[in-house]
Every structure is written in structure tokens, then in C-alpha cells.
Design a protein around this motif. Sequence first.
Motif: not given
Length: 470
Positions: A225-233, A351-360, A427-428, A218-223
Motif C-alpha cells: 500500500y505504501q508502494k515500497n516494492w522492495v520491502q513488499a516483495e 503470491y499476489l503481493i509479490r507479483a505486483e511488487a515484482r511487476a512494479q 491504492r492503484t 501484515a508488513l507485506a500488505r503495508y509495504y
Amino acid sequence: MVSKMNKYHISLVMAVGLWLSSCREVLEPRPIDILADQFVLNQASDVATVRLGAYAAFRGTAAPKVIVGDFTADYIQHNGTFTDYQELGNKQITSANGVAGALWGGVFNTIYVCNFLLEKLPTVPGVREAERKTVTAEARFLRGMANFIGATTFGGIPNVTSTDIDVNKTVSKASKETIMESVLADFQAALTDLPEGSPTDGRPVFAGYATKNAARAALARYYLYQKNWVQAEASATTVINSTSYELVNYSDVVSEDFNNESIFEVGYTASDDPGTSAFGLNNLLVGRREVIPSNQFITQIISRDAGEREATVDFDFNEQGGGDNGWSVRKYGTPDEDNNNIVIFRLGEMYLIRAEARAQQGRITGATGALSDLNVLRTRAGKNTAATADKPTLLTTASQAEALLLVERERLYELAFEGHRWYDLVRTGRAQVVMSAFSPNWTSKYELWPIPQTEIQRNPSLVGQQNPGY
């Protein structure tokens, strides 16, 4: 997969929560003031029933949230007679739409039951401290989930923090930012005291109840959506690196409840299965075929790069004719089948959340790059494909902009009809481009759902607070 004994156990346990007795009542909850006298939490033996009531209330958000997330976007076309779904198919949504009412009701029923637990539990005698901490954490997790759904769907919503009926009848709309701050606080508090849920005897974690990894997801998805890429990853990585889950064959994602990939999902009994209601996914997508996959979506999901994820849909020549393309969604079965639950979090999304956070963050290639995570899912999607020519193409290089579009496409393949698409486009910042090309009726107002008109009539503090354009 979790044993059938465990699956039936959760079905029997959830039946205790039938003070929200029928499927229709779960999906179209009665006003909170009518529910007030149905709760009893005076002694330790009452805790289990009210705890299950919180999960039962949260189940009421699941099907409407999938409908909002995927029917608002470009996945479907209308194929039936119901006005609610005609509005969704034609992109002419109104504040009288029944799905909006069902989701709003599910959100606030969940919040109410969780508030009731949080208010009453500290004063109940005889409750073991370990149980008190766990149930409190579950209530905060579910309340956070409900507020997250409410804020990302409707924008600002009332910030309901008590069970005082007179106060709640006139709570005004708080900003989305305020609600999201409360969501983060609930998720972080839940993470502290939820059980780890580690596997025992070689069995996977049972995903019917919240665990620490559910809170991390839930925190990964939250971060994200909040564009906190480091914490999402970081949050997604913690879940991925745990030994609790594994990527299963994609056909199992479609056809099996509580498979080894599932982090948290809502379970249903035969008496409250969502397939039998006006908002039931099996009823809408398979039984009535009230909506069907759009031609545009079908073109994408049966492409080579979708691989085995085309199992999400099925074609029947006998259904074809007129405006009917013959395609149906396979992800939601009947009470007699093993796929009538609704998944909230699973490993593939991490995996998709982490991929997006890494790309960002500009990390595209290499072992810790976005493409590596996308390739994990592409490899899974081609695992049972014999011919190399039919396997999804593995990715080797891309610019940052290209990588983000690849993530968007991979989310379409991987998470189809799990309730993400519209939320992702909004969100994007991609909603206007994608949706205006899909429908001439699309306008920017549809980047928020309308507050249900009945709620504005019921709560005088919401008068004049409708979302723009409705």
C-alpha cells in the motif's frame, strides 16, 4: 487442515471474551467510555481474558471491512430493502451509513482494548516474562491492524494512544501519514516478540492467533500500500518460503475454516457468529441475499482464467427473476458449517503481493518475475480441471503495464469477497476509471469513506473534519 479438536478449542476459548456479549455488540460496538469499567487487569490470571477481549474486539472489524472493501466497488448490486446496502449498490454512500459506523466502532474498540493491555500489563504482578512479551506483541499487532484499516478506509483518523476517556473524547484527526507511521512501528515491534508458530507433529500452524508470519504478512500488505516494492516483495517472500503453509484446493479456501493456507483469520462461536447480524456476511449474501454478485463480476469470475475460483459463487435458477440474476456468494456459511470465519491473511495473497511488487520493479518474466507468481495461482486454479481447454491460460510474456493489469485481474479471481477490491482500486489509482464505467453515480469522493456523522456529533474536535464531498 487443523484438527476439529483445535477448532473447537478456539471456539471455547473465545467464549471467555463474551464481555462483548452478542454478535450485534461486536459489530456495532458501544461507545468506548461505556466499556471503560468492564476491564480488570490486576493479577496474572486476568491477562488471558483481556487478551481474548482484544481478539474479540478485532473480530468487530472483519465483516464491516469485507463489506467496505467489496460492496463499495463493482462486485455487487443491491437486491433487498436495507438502506445501507441500497446506498452501496447505487454508489450514493452517506455519512449516516451503518457500515461506516460499525467499522469505525470496531477499529476504535480494538485500539482501546490494546491500549489498555499495553498500559496495564507492565504493572501486573506475577506475569511470566515470556507471556508478557507475547501478549504485548499481540496487542501491538492488533492495534496496528486496526489503525491500518482505519487509515486506508477513512484517511486521517484520531490517533488514540491511551485509555484516558476525557482525552479520547476530543482527540482530533491525525493525518493518514501519521497513522501509517504508527502502524509500521506496531507491526515491526510485534514481529520481534510474536511466536514463530512453527508446525508441530506435522500439523499446520493454527491461524486463530497472531504469529511472526501474520506480522510479516501484515508488513507485506503495508509495504504494498505504501508502494515500497522492495520491502513488499521481501516480506511476502519470507512467508512464501516458510514451511508453515501450502496452497490448498480453491474449493477448500471457500468451504473450510483454518485450512492449511490460512495465515491469520478471525474465528467465531455459535453465539457470536456474524451470519446472524445486520452486518453478517452469510445473512447478507446467502440468507437475505440483500446484495448479489453484479452481472459484471459474474462474467469475470466464470471465465476460463478464473478456473476453480468460480467456486466463490453459486447459481440457483429458482432465485432468478426481475433484477435478480440468481447468483450468490458461497464463501461465508452458517454457525453449523465449516466456513463462517473471515480470513485476514492467506498464502494466495502473498503470491499476489509479490507479483505486483515484482511487476512494479520491472521484473515480469523468468523465475523471479511477476508472471511466475501469477502462474502458481493459475496452476492451482486448474489443478482439478480435467480438460486442458478449461484450465486457466499460463502467462509467458507481458509488458509492465499489461502485467499490472493481469495482477489486478488475478486479485479479482483469487480474493473475491475477502474485502480487497475497493482498496485495490483506490491504492492503484484505478478507482475512477473502473468505477465510473460501472456506475453513473460514482464520484471521486468515494475513494474515501465518510467519517460517521455520529462520531462528529460525539467528538467536537471532528467538527469540520469530514472527508470532502460528504
